[in-house]
Design a protein around this motif. Structure first.
Motif, PDB file in Angstrom:
ATOM      1  N   ALA A  14      76.206  35.233 -57.112  1.00 19.73           N
ATOM      2  CA  ALA A  14      76.688  34.722 -58.402  1.00 19.73           C
ATOM      3  C   ALA A  14      75.502  34.559 -59.352  1.00 19.73           C
ATOM      4  CB  ALA A  14      77.412  33.390 -58.205  1.00 19.73           C
ATOM      5  N   PHE A  15      75.041  35.688 -59.902  1.00 22.24           N
ATOM      6  CA  PHE A  15      73.980  35.639 -60.923  1.00 22.24           C
ATOM      7  C   PHE A  15      74.445  34.814 -62.101  1.00 22.24           C
ATOM      8  CE2 PHE A  15      70.418  38.313 -60.228  1.00 22.24           C
ATOM      9  CZ  PHE A  15      70.803  39.258 -59.305  1.00 22.24           C
ATOM     10  N   SER A  16      73.573  34.017 -62.636  1.00 22.63           N
ATOM     11  CA  SER A  16      73.933  33.408 -63.909  1.00 22.63           C
ATOM     12  C   SER A  16      73.710  34.457 -64.992  1.00 22.63           C
ATOM     13  CB  SER A  16      73.069  32.178 -64.192  1.00 22.63           C
ATOM     14  OG  SER A  16      71.816  32.588 -64.684  1.00 22.63           O
ATOM     15  N   VAL A  17      74.441  34.306 -66.076  1.00 24.81           N
ATOM     16  CA  VAL A  17      74.352  35.289 -67.138  1.00 24.81           C
ATOM     17  C   VAL A  17      72.925  35.380 -67.675  1.00 24.81           C
ATOM     18  CG1 VAL A  17      75.116  35.817 -69.466  1.00 24.81           C
ATOM     19  CG2 VAL A  17      76.752  35.065 -67.748  1.00 24.81           C
ATOM     20  N   SER A  18      72.269  34.231 -67.815  1.00 29.04           N
ATOM     21  CA  SER A  18      70.942  34.252 -68.425  1.00 29.04           C
ATOM     22  C   SER A  18      69.958  35.000 -67.538  1.00 29.04           C
ATOM     23  CB  SER A  18      70.457  32.832 -68.683  1.00 29.04           C
ATOM     24  OG  SER A  18      70.455  32.116 -67.483  1.00 29.04           O
ATOM     25  N   ASN A  71      72.890  35.243 -79.447  1.00 29.77           N
ATOM     26  CA  ASN A  71      72.116  34.707 -78.329  1.00 29.77           C
ATOM     27  C   ASN A  71      73.015  34.595 -77.094  1.00 29.77           C
ATOM     28  OD1 ASN A  71      70.663  33.220 -76.525  1.00 29.77           O
ATOM     29  ND2 ASN A  71      70.392  31.434 -77.854  1.00 29.77           N
ATOM     30  N   LEU A  72      72.633  35.322 -76.037  1.00 26.43           N
ATOM     31  CA  LEU A  72      73.474  35.366 -74.834  1.00 26.43           C
ATOM     32  C   LEU A  72      73.066  34.330 -73.794  1.00 26.43           C
ATOM     33  CD1 LEU A  72      73.548  39.265 -74.388  1.00 26.43           C
ATOM     34  CD2 LEU A  72      75.262  37.829 -75.529  1.00 26.43           C
ATOM     35  N   THR A  73      72.244  33.359 -74.177  1.00 30.89           N
ATOM     36  CA  THR A  73      71.750  32.400 -73.178  1.00 30.89           C
ATOM     37  C   THR A  73      72.258  30.984 -73.395  1.00 30.89           C
ATOM     38  OG1 THR A  73      69.766  31.831 -74.422  1.00 30.89           O
ATOM     39  CG2 THR A  73      69.613  33.736 -72.969  1.00 30.89           C
ATOM     40  N   GLY A  74      73.061  30.760 -74.427  1.00 30.49           N
ATOM     41  CA  GLY A  74      73.516  29.399 -74.719  1.00 30.49           C
ATOM     42  C   GLY A  74      74.566  28.908 -73.736  1.00 30.49           C
ATOM     43  N   GLU A  75      75.061  27.730 -74.001  1.00 27.73           N
ATOM     44  CA  GLU A  75      76.016  27.091 -73.092  1.00 27.73           C
ATOM     45  C   GLU A  75      77.324  27.883 -72.965  1.00 27.73           C
ATOM     46  OE1 GLU A  75      75.302  24.664 -71.238  1.00 27.73           O
ATOM     47  OE2 GLU A  75      73.510  23.754 -72.140  1.00 27.73           O
ATOM     48  N   TYR A  76      77.674  28.631 -73.988  1.00 26.19           N
ATOM     49  CA  TYR A  76      78.880  29.464 -73.951  1.00 26.19           C
ATOM     50  C   TYR A  76      78.834  30.426 -72.753  1.00 26.19           C
ATOM     51  CZ  TYR A  76      82.531  32.410 -76.255  1.00 26.19           C
ATOM     52  OH  TYR A  76      83.667  33.098 -76.592  1.00 26.19           O
ATOM     53  N   PHE A  77      77.599  30.803 -72.364  1.00 28.68           N
ATOM     54  CA  PHE A  77      77.410  31.816 -71.320  1.00 28.68           C
ATOM     55  C   PHE A  77      77.108  31.206 -69.962  1.00 28.68           C
ATOM     56  CE2 PHE A  77      76.705  33.595 -75.420  1.00 28.68           C
ATOM     57  CZ  PHE A  77      77.337  34.832 -75.370  1.00 28.68           C
ATOM     58  N   GLY A  82      82.686  29.049 -61.211  1.00 24.85           N
ATOM     59  CA  GLY A  82      81.925  30.228 -61.636  1.00 24.85           C
ATOM     60  C   GLY A  82      82.302  30.764 -63.008  1.00 24.85           C
ATOM     61  N   ARG A  83      83.322  30.180 -63.627  1.00 22.73           N
ATOM     62  CA  ARG A  83      83.733  30.688 -64.933  1.00 22.73           C
ATOM     63  C   ARG A  83      82.896  30.069 -66.055  1.00 22.73           C
ATOM     64  NH1 ARG A  83      90.278  30.097 -65.044  1.00 22.73           N
ATOM     65  NH2 ARG A  83      90.808  32.173 -64.272  1.00 22.73           N
ATOM     66  N   SER A  84      82.640  30.881 -67.065  1.00 22.08           N
ATOM     67  CA  SER A  84      82.056  30.377 -68.310  1.00 22.08           C
ATOM     68  C   SER A  84      82.974  30.852 -69.427  1.00 22.08           C
ATOM     69  CB  SER A  84      80.650  30.940 -68.491  1.00 22.08           C
ATOM     70  OG  SER A  84      80.723  32.350 -68.637  1.00 22.08           O
ATOM     71  N   CYS A  85      82.649  30.487 -70.655  1.00 17.99           N
ATOM     72  CA  CYS A  85      83.485  30.951 -71.764  1.00 17.99           C
ATOM     73  C   CYS A  85      83.531  32.480 -71.785  1.00 17.99           C
ATOM     74  CB  CYS A  85      82.956  30.436 -73.097  1.00 17.99           C
ATOM     75  SG  CYS A  85      82.734  28.639 -73.181  1.00 17.99           S
ATOM     76  N   ALA A 120      78.535  20.844 -78.631  1.00 17.52           N
ATOM     77  CA  ALA A 120      78.010  21.209 -79.954  1.00 17.52           C
ATOM     78  C   ALA A 120      77.365  22.593 -79.909  1.00 17.52           C
ATOM     79  CB  ALA A 120      77.007  20.161 -80.427  1.00 17.52           C
ATOM     80  N   ASP A 121      76.630  22.872 -78.834  1.00 14.29           N
ATOM     81  CA  ASP A 121      75.984  24.180 -78.711  1.00 14.29           C
ATOM     82  C   ASP A 121      77.036  25.294 -78.679  1.00 14.29           C
ATOM     83  OD1 ASP A 121      73.343  25.643 -78.021  1.00 14.29           O
ATOM     84  OD2 ASP A 121      74.746  26.376 -76.509  1.00 14.29           O
ATOM     85  N   ILE A 122      78.109  25.062 -77.925  1.00 19.57           N
ATOM     86  CA  ILE A 122      79.175  26.060 -77.814  1.00 19.57           C
ATOM     87  C   ILE A 122      79.862  26.257 -79.160  1.00 19.57           C
ATOM     88  CG2 ILE A 122      81.480  26.435 -76.840  1.00 19.57           C
ATOM     89  CD1 ILE A 122      80.426  25.174 -74.216  1.00 19.57           C
TER      90      ILE A 122
END
Ligand code: HEC
Ligand code: HEC
Length: 425
Positions: A26-30, A63-69, A76-79, A228-230
């Motif tokens: 389960a790689f994290s997106v970042s 930016n693909l590293t924020g909390e949305y990701f 294991g789900r993110s936005c 707020a970040d999302i």
């Protein structure tokens, strides 16, 4: 085949899914993005069946590293598991099928929460294929809940081909809404408006993000800075079609299509005017898009106008936050895989049959049954199928739906023009 996918899509989020499949990790997106870039440049075109769409962020890049990701919960789900940049921040059945094939249906997007029926067996690939058929065939996620108490209506009969809905539980199948174009959008959030109507948009988005984290992602309540970040990220995004083959860039030659132009537009009541400069253009395909725009803006023989409801200029939500019943949940438009509910008006005895209660299960009002949010119409080509339940596979099917169920009248030429315009949004 998976490796080829990795190479050709190195800038996309899909690389995460492919790597996860190959390595079983389960790689994290970042982490993955650090191998391939942590951001997407603004206006990077992503192909879709009608051309290419792109996103422009007021944050300077996507930016693909924020909390949305980041996975916020335990499953294991993110936005971004459900809101994919290259699919106009929605997710399409073809991608869900690819993810299923690459992981035998173990990717986090396939969670029992969204199975046809949560009591189904998901222990083998074949069982999962059956259990997630709604996701795989039309990209719809399972929502719903108990019928609202103290409503003007009562639920008196239920048919559910998947055997989960009952008199005590509504099942509502919903497409993922794109998390874009909020700058010109309405304050209504979600297909049924949730509790966001009349509230400001920011409050609605904060509420949506917070609820997703404890719901779909099965996490603990998130701290305010995560929310707020999302939400700041979502509000920075404008997505639109940018290029159509044979037409070229939709922001060229004084036209104002594409995401960057959209990003600079105000929230205002009005007609679509993106392609005014292309009226009678020498390129016949540009002229066709301008004709389609005029058809969209004008009053049809049925006395209605597309722009009458989709009236936030060049965005397409409803500026007054109004929800409408366009018969997408009607018995006449129902497909056999959807549930069917019979509602009875407690005071008049009148009955209605619908595949989704829509706004009516939020307010309890009889007149709100079957009403849904008027969604943004940008980047449509990147996110078929259409309507809350995905019953319209193509943009032509969307227009045919309006002809059949709302009695719009178009010639074949007018329909083709209108579709060319919708494809260029
Ligand atoms: C499991 C899939 C899934 C995940 C994960 C997910 N969403 Fe969604 N999202 C959906 C679906 C389905 C809808 C439409 C639901 C409805 O309206 O009933 C939606 C709707 C939305 C909307 C409404 C857009 C509009 O125009 O009204 C927003 C905003 C949103 N999601 C944000 C988020 C955020 C932020 C996250 C991460 C915290 C997230 N979503 C995670 C599936 C998902
Ligand atoms: C009475 C108000 C109304 C009118 C008139 C109207 N729409 Fe809509 N439109 C809506 C609503 C509400 C939805 C969402 C309905 C649903 O999914 O149940 C919608 C959905 C759509 C969608 C699907 C978007 C998505 O994200 O899936 C498209 C495309 C669309 N409309 C185009 C048009 C066109 C073209 C016309 C004119 C032929 C038109 N609309 C006329 C209210 C309206």
């Amino acid at each position: 085949m998976i490796i080829k996918g990795v190479v050709s899509r190195v800038f996309t989020i899909r690389v995460v899914f492919a790597l996860t499949a190959v390595l079983g990790i389960a790689f994290s997106v970042s982490k993955v993005n650090s191998m391939s870039g942590d951001s997407l440049p603004n206006n990077l075109p992503h192909p879709n069946p009608g051309g290419k769409a792109a996103t422009f962020s007021t944050q300077g890049n996507v930016n693909l590293t924020g909390e949305y990701f980041q996975a916020q919960g335990t499953n294991g789900r993110s936005c971004v598991s459900c809101h994919i940049p290259e699919e106009a921040w929605s997710i399409n059945p073809g991608t869900l099928q690819d993810l299923f094939d690459q992981t035998d249906g173990t990717h986090p997007v396939f969670n029992i929460l969204d199975a046809n029926n949560p009591n189904m067996d998901v222990s083998t690939p074949a069982a999962r294929l059956a259990a997630y058929s709604m996701l795989l065939s039309r990209g719809v996620f399972r929502r719903g809940g108990p019928p609202r108490p103290n409503s003007e209506w009562e639920l008196i009969a239920v048919e559910d081909p998947h055997g989960f809905a009952s008199l005590e539980r509504l099942v509502h199948w919903r497409r993922v809404m794109p998390t874009i174009n909020f700058a010109q959008g309405s304050a209504t959030v979600n297909w049924d408006g949730g509790n966001s109507i009349g509230v400001d948009q920011l409050a609605g988005l904060n509420n949506q993000a917070a609820r997703n984290i404890i719901g779909a992602q099965q996490g603990l309540p998130a701290p305010p800075e995560v929310i707020a970040d999302i939400v700041n990220f979502e509000r920075s995004l404008s997505t639109a079609q940018l290029i159509v083959p044979g037409v070229g860039r939709l922001d060229s030659d004084s036209a104002r299509g594409g995401p960057e132009e959209l990003s600079g537009m105000e929230k205002t009541l009005g007609r679509f005017d993106l392609f005014d400069a292309w009226v009678d253009h020498s390129n016949p395909r540009r002229a066709q898009i301008a004709r389609g725009q005029a058809i969209f803006n004008s009053t049809n023989a049925n006395g209605r106008s597309c722009n009458g409801c989709h009236n936030s200029a060049n965005n397409g939500t409803n500026i007054d936050n109004t929800l409408f019943d366009i018969r997408a949940a009607s018995l006449a438009a129902r497909t056999p895989d959807l549930p069917l509910y019979t509602f009875r008006n407690k005071s008049t005895g009148e009955t209605r049959q619908l595949s989704d209660a829509g706004r009516g299960n939020i307010t309890g009002l009889w007149t709100d049954l079957g009403k849904f949010k008027t969604p943004t119409l940008r980047a449509l080509a990147a996110r078929a199928p259409y309507f809350h339940n995905g019953i319209a596979p193509t943009l032509t099917d969307v227009v045919l739906h309006y002809e059949k169920h709302l009695l719009f009248v178009y010639t074949d030429q007018e329909r083709a023009d209108l579709v060319a315009f919708l494809n260029a949004l």
